[in-house]
Design an enzyme around this catalytic site. Sequence first.
Site, PDB file in Angstrom:
ATOM      1  N   LYS A   1       8.815   9.335  -4.613  1.00 53.18           N
ATOM      2  CA  LYS A   1       7.638   8.818  -4.322  1.00 53.18           C
ATOM      3  C   LYS A   1       6.413   9.409  -4.855  1.00 53.18           C
ATOM      4  O   LYS A   1       6.196  10.633  -5.024  1.00 53.18           O
ATOM      5  CB  LYS A   1       7.550   8.736  -2.836  1.00 53.18           C
ATOM      6  CG  LYS A   1       6.344   7.903  -2.055  1.00 53.18           C
ATOM      7  CD  LYS A   1       6.503   7.868  -0.897  1.00 53.18           C
ATOM      8  CE  LYS A   1       5.019   6.944  -0.234  1.00 53.18           C
ATOM      9  NZ  LYS A   1       5.143   7.047   1.439  1.00 53.18           N
TER      10      LYS A   1
ATOM     11  N   SER B   1       5.275   2.790   3.368  1.00 57.44           N
ATOM     12  CA  SER B   1       4.599   3.003   2.071  1.00 57.44           C
ATOM     13  C   SER B   1       5.601   3.302   0.966  1.00 57.44           C
ATOM     14  O   SER B   1       5.341   3.266  -0.049  1.00 57.44           O
ATOM     15  CB  SER B   1       3.337   3.745   2.102  1.00 57.44           C
ATOM     16  OG  SER B   1       3.651   5.271   2.489  1.00 57.44           O
TER      17      SER B   1
ATOM     18  N   SER C   1       6.621   5.021   7.297  1.00 63.71           N
ATOM     19  CA  SER C   1       6.828   4.578   5.742  1.00 63.71           C
ATOM     20  C   SER C   1       8.095   5.201   5.068  1.00 63.71           C
ATOM     21  O   SER C   1       8.383   4.645   3.988  1.00 63.71           O
ATOM     22  CB  SER C   1       5.717   5.378   5.119  1.00 63.71           C
ATOM     23  OG  SER C   1       4.430   4.928   5.292  1.00 63.71           O
TER      24      SER C   1
END
Length: 456
Positions: free
Chosen positions: A80, A158, A182
């Site tokens: 990420k 996210s 997330s």
Amino acid sequence: MLDTLYSITITQAAAALRAGELTSAALVRHALEAVRLHDGTLNAMLHVSASALEEAGRCDTEADQGSFRGPLHGIPLVIKDNIDVRGLPTTAASPLFTHADPAEADSVAVARLRAAGAVILGKTNMDELAAHVSGRTSCFGPTVNPWHPERRLCPGGSSSGTATAIAAGYCPGGLGTDTGGSIRLPAGWCGLCGIRPTHGQSDVSGIYPRAVSLDTVGAMARSVRDIDLLLQVLADPPLRDALRASSSIRYLRIGVFPDLVRTKASPEAIAAYTEAVSRWEEFGECIPVSLPLLDDLAVVDSVGIIRSYEFARDIRKDIEGNPFVDKMHPVPLTDYKNGRQTAPEAYHAAMRHKQALSAQVNAFFASLQVDFLLLPVAFSTAPPINAPQEAFTMGRTLVNLFSIAGVPTLVIPGEVTANGMPLGMQLVGPALSERLLLDAGTVYETTYGPFPVPMS
């Protein structure tokens, strides 16, 4: 072989690499071709490492000589883009950092993956500054759920790009972060396994902060066995020691919430949860329980206060005076402004509430003598990317409490629902119960796996 690599797990790939039946270079070439074929639609990758294929070649040379760095030797993984990777920029999908220089050093989490032999394929898209759960707020454009991409459904966020890249078959695993859902929501909405570990048990050094009192780094993959392997690499003591302890699955006592789900969930989610409970009854007793804190507005308020206050406190230096502030998405910018306006007294009260909630949740497990709770990750499958904000607020309902309590959650795939989309189930245990959650998930996976992948 190419088709097989779309669904290969880390565990399978590692075994094939050690047996000489597969090469790291083949895995990376597959990944690069999958990105070329599919990422124009899915928008999961932000930066692909120019050295990934070279690194894979080194891994193959070492393997030919009988030398393996660790359990992830030669396995390509995605990271990420709020997590530092040496040689690649960390943008957190924000215009604030689109001109960022490459990171000079790996985050602790990435360094541990490399030490275990992993090849870093690249950095994945995400909600800007990790401030949403949709995958639609990135300054690089939204990420699309790989299940029926023509329907343009959200992958969850996210950690949207990591989930999408894995589910779409680019590579078998990767890192996300989880502050308020997330990892859990993307895993659940993309048909993956995912882990949010006990808070404070995985080092977040080198990760851009969202709210340090809630932030965790965790993993997503296609199997529980893969999550087990990744978490053992990522974990700090005492979780690392707990994971290495022997464990056996006895007759389980599982807390379930049929009334809550029946009252609030979509028809597809009700059917998926009913089936999941029926399956888990094969491994023990599913005990209907009630936990009013799950949808207590005071919990929502405390999560919001902590998240906004710490966000504003810790990123102020990057926002104030930055010439690209006016290009930020309204969601993180509003959260920043809310945090700036939050009184310290309100924050300290929320932190006291957090401490009390953690004690209450752990006491809940002890008082009922249940091993873990079984819930869907959300009351519905993935909504459209352009769904109203209420859909995403509702999406957090079943994760908020466990975010603030800091307890571990393992997401495992449920069945594909009647609308053709997956809906994951979360196994939630008391602090440091990851070993039990993983062992229970592995037993379930052995009985009911493998789970289908969208591009198979």
